[in-house]
Design a protein around this motif. Structure first.
Motif, PDB file in Angstrom:
ATOM      1  N   LEU A  97       0.835  -1.201   0.000  1.00 33.61           N
ATOM      2  CA  LEU A  97       0.000   0.000   0.000  1.00 33.61           C
ATOM      3  C   LEU A  97       0.869   1.250   0.000  1.00 33.61           C
ATOM      4  O   LEU A  97       0.664   2.160  -0.812  1.00 33.61           O
ATOM      5  CB  LEU A  97      -0.923   0.019   1.220  1.00 33.61           C
ATOM      6  CG  LEU A  97      -1.633   1.342   1.485  1.00 33.61           C
ATOM      7  CD1 LEU A  97      -2.668   1.628   0.405  1.00 33.61           C
ATOM      8  CD2 LEU A  97      -2.272   1.356   2.862  1.00 33.61           C
ATOM      9  N   VAL A  98       1.853   1.286   0.875  1.00 30.80           N
ATOM     10  CA  VAL A  98       2.727   2.457   0.976  1.00 30.80           C
ATOM     11  C   VAL A  98       3.508   2.645  -0.320  1.00 30.80           C
ATOM     12  O   VAL A  98       3.618   3.765  -0.838  1.00 30.80           O
ATOM     13  CB  VAL A  98       3.660   2.337   2.205  1.00 30.80           C
ATOM     14  CG1 VAL A  98       4.769   3.365   2.167  1.00 30.80           C
ATOM     15  CG2 VAL A  98       2.845   2.479   3.480  1.00 30.80           C
TER      16      VAL A  98
ATOM     17  N   LEU B 171       3.234   5.885  -2.767  1.00 28.30           N
ATOM     18  CA  LEU B 171       4.421   6.657  -3.165  1.00 28.30           C
ATOM     19  C   LEU B 171       4.461   6.827  -4.680  1.00 28.30           C
ATOM     20  O   LEU B 171       4.731   7.918  -5.183  1.00 28.30           O
ATOM     21  CB  LEU B 171       5.698   5.976  -2.669  1.00 28.30           C
ATOM     22  CG  LEU B 171       5.948   6.067  -1.176  1.00 28.30           C
ATOM     23  CD1 LEU B 171       7.124   5.172  -0.788  1.00 28.30           C
ATOM     24  CD2 LEU B 171       6.214   7.499  -0.752  1.00 28.30           C
ATOM     25  N   LEU B 172       4.177   5.750  -5.394  1.00 26.72           N
ATOM     26  CA  LEU B 172       4.153   5.831  -6.857  1.00 26.72           C
ATOM     27  C   LEU B 172       3.057   6.779  -7.334  1.00 26.72           C
ATOM     28  O   LEU B 172       3.263   7.589  -8.229  1.00 26.72           O
ATOM     29  CB  LEU B 172       3.947   4.440  -7.462  1.00 26.72           C
ATOM     30  CG  LEU B 172       5.158   3.517  -7.411  1.00 26.72           C
ATOM     31  CD1 LEU B 172       4.758   2.095  -7.773  1.00 26.72           C
ATOM     32  CD2 LEU B 172       6.255   4.019  -8.328  1.00 26.72           C
TER      33      LEU B 172
ATOM     34  N   GLY C 140       8.974   4.853  -5.920  1.00 25.33           N
ATOM     35  CA  GLY C 140       8.611   3.520  -5.433  1.00 25.33           C
ATOM     36  C   GLY C 140       9.831   2.618  -5.390  1.00 25.33           C
ATOM     37  O   GLY C 140      10.959   3.072  -5.384  1.00 25.33           O
ATOM     38  N   GLY C 141       9.595   1.334  -5.346  1.00 23.00           N
ATOM     39  CA  GLY C 141      10.684   0.367  -5.307  1.00 23.00           C
ATOM     40  C   GLY C 141      11.518   0.427  -4.043  1.00 23.00           C
ATOM     41  O   GLY C 141      12.623  -0.053  -3.995  1.00 23.00           O
ATOM     42  N   GLY C 142      10.987   1.040  -2.983  1.00 24.59           N
ATOM     43  CA  GLY C 142      11.709   1.109  -1.718  1.00 24.59           C
ATOM     44  C   GLY C 142      12.713   2.235  -1.646  1.00 24.59           C
ATOM     45  O   GLY C 142      13.209   2.563  -0.585  1.00 24.59           O
TER      46      GLY C 142
ATOM     47  N   GLY D 190       8.073   8.898   3.609  1.00 27.38           N
ATOM     48  CA  GLY D 190       8.249   9.177   2.193  1.00 27.38           C
ATOM     49  C   GLY D 190       7.376  10.326   1.750  1.00 27.38           C
ATOM     50  O   GLY D 190       6.468  10.752   2.461  1.00 27.38           O
ATOM     51  N   MET D 191       7.635  10.847   0.560  1.00 27.73           N
ATOM     52  CA  MET D 191       6.827  11.886  -0.068  1.00 27.73           C
ATOM     53  C   MET D 191       6.517  13.033   0.884  1.00 27.73           C
ATOM     54  O   MET D 191       5.374  13.294   1.231  1.00 27.73           O
ATOM     55  CB  MET D 191       5.530  11.304  -0.611  1.00 27.73           C
ATOM     56  CG  MET D 191       5.729  10.392  -1.793  1.00 27.73           C
ATOM     57  SD  MET D 191       6.606  11.160  -3.151  1.00 27.73           S
ATOM     58  CE  MET D 191       5.527  12.513  -3.529  1.00 27.73           C
ATOM     59  N   ASN D 192       7.566  13.718   1.331  1.00 28.58           N
ATOM     60  CA  ASN D 192       7.400  14.869   2.219  1.00 28.58           C
ATOM     61  C   ASN D 192       6.623  14.513   3.482  1.00 28.58           C
ATOM     62  O   ASN D 192       5.860  15.315   4.010  1.00 28.58           O
ATOM     63  CB  ASN D 192       6.711  16.026   1.481  1.00 28.58           C
ATOM     64  CG  ASN D 192       7.520  16.481   0.298  1.00 28.58           C
ATOM     65  OD1 ASN D 192       8.742  16.545   0.363  1.00 28.58           O
ATOM     66  ND2 ASN D 192       6.850  16.774  -0.798  1.00 28.58           N
TER      67      ASN D 192
END
Length: 117
Positions: free
Chosen positions: A32-33, A37-38, A44-46, A64-66
């Motif tokens: 999900l996370v 992110l994607l 993505g991809g960690g 992630g993502m701010n």
């Protein structure tokens, strides 16, 4: 599903999941996370997750993502067993519920929510 991800674009999400959850595998929250992110423009991809120790909750935190997408993976407590007429049985679902309790009791979660624009 694609529609759910589109609707969650830009929505702050902090997922809590125990590595010992016997109802849903922790990979469900990880996927999900990664998907969020994607969807929010991360690669993505960690590679967009930044991991750090989870403090007094145990486990690891990912940001992630701010910081609008977070994941806390809890370290499972020792398996609890109880006795009944049939003998000793493990307490199923304990870690599944524990993640929600830890999240709801975390002052950090509420501070984070109030800090969002």
């Amino acid at each position: 599903p694609r529609l759910a991800l589109e609707r969650l674009r830009g929505v702050a999400v902090w997922a809590f999941h125990s590595k010992g959850d016997d109802v849903y595998d922790v990979r469900c929250s990880e996927e999900l996370v990664e998907s969020l992110l994607l969807e929010n423009g991360g690669g993505g991809g960690g590679n967009d997750l930044f991991w750090m120790e989870g403090g007094d909750r145990g486990g690891m935190d990912a940001f992630g993502m701010n910081d609008i997408v977070k994941l806390t993976k809890l370290v499972p407590l020792e398996k609890e067993k109880r006795k009944n007429n049939a003998g000793t049985v493990e307490m199923k679902g304990r870690e599944h519920i524990r993640a929600a309790i830890v999240a709801s009791q975390s002052e950090e979660v509420y501070s984070w929510l109030l800090s969002l624009p």
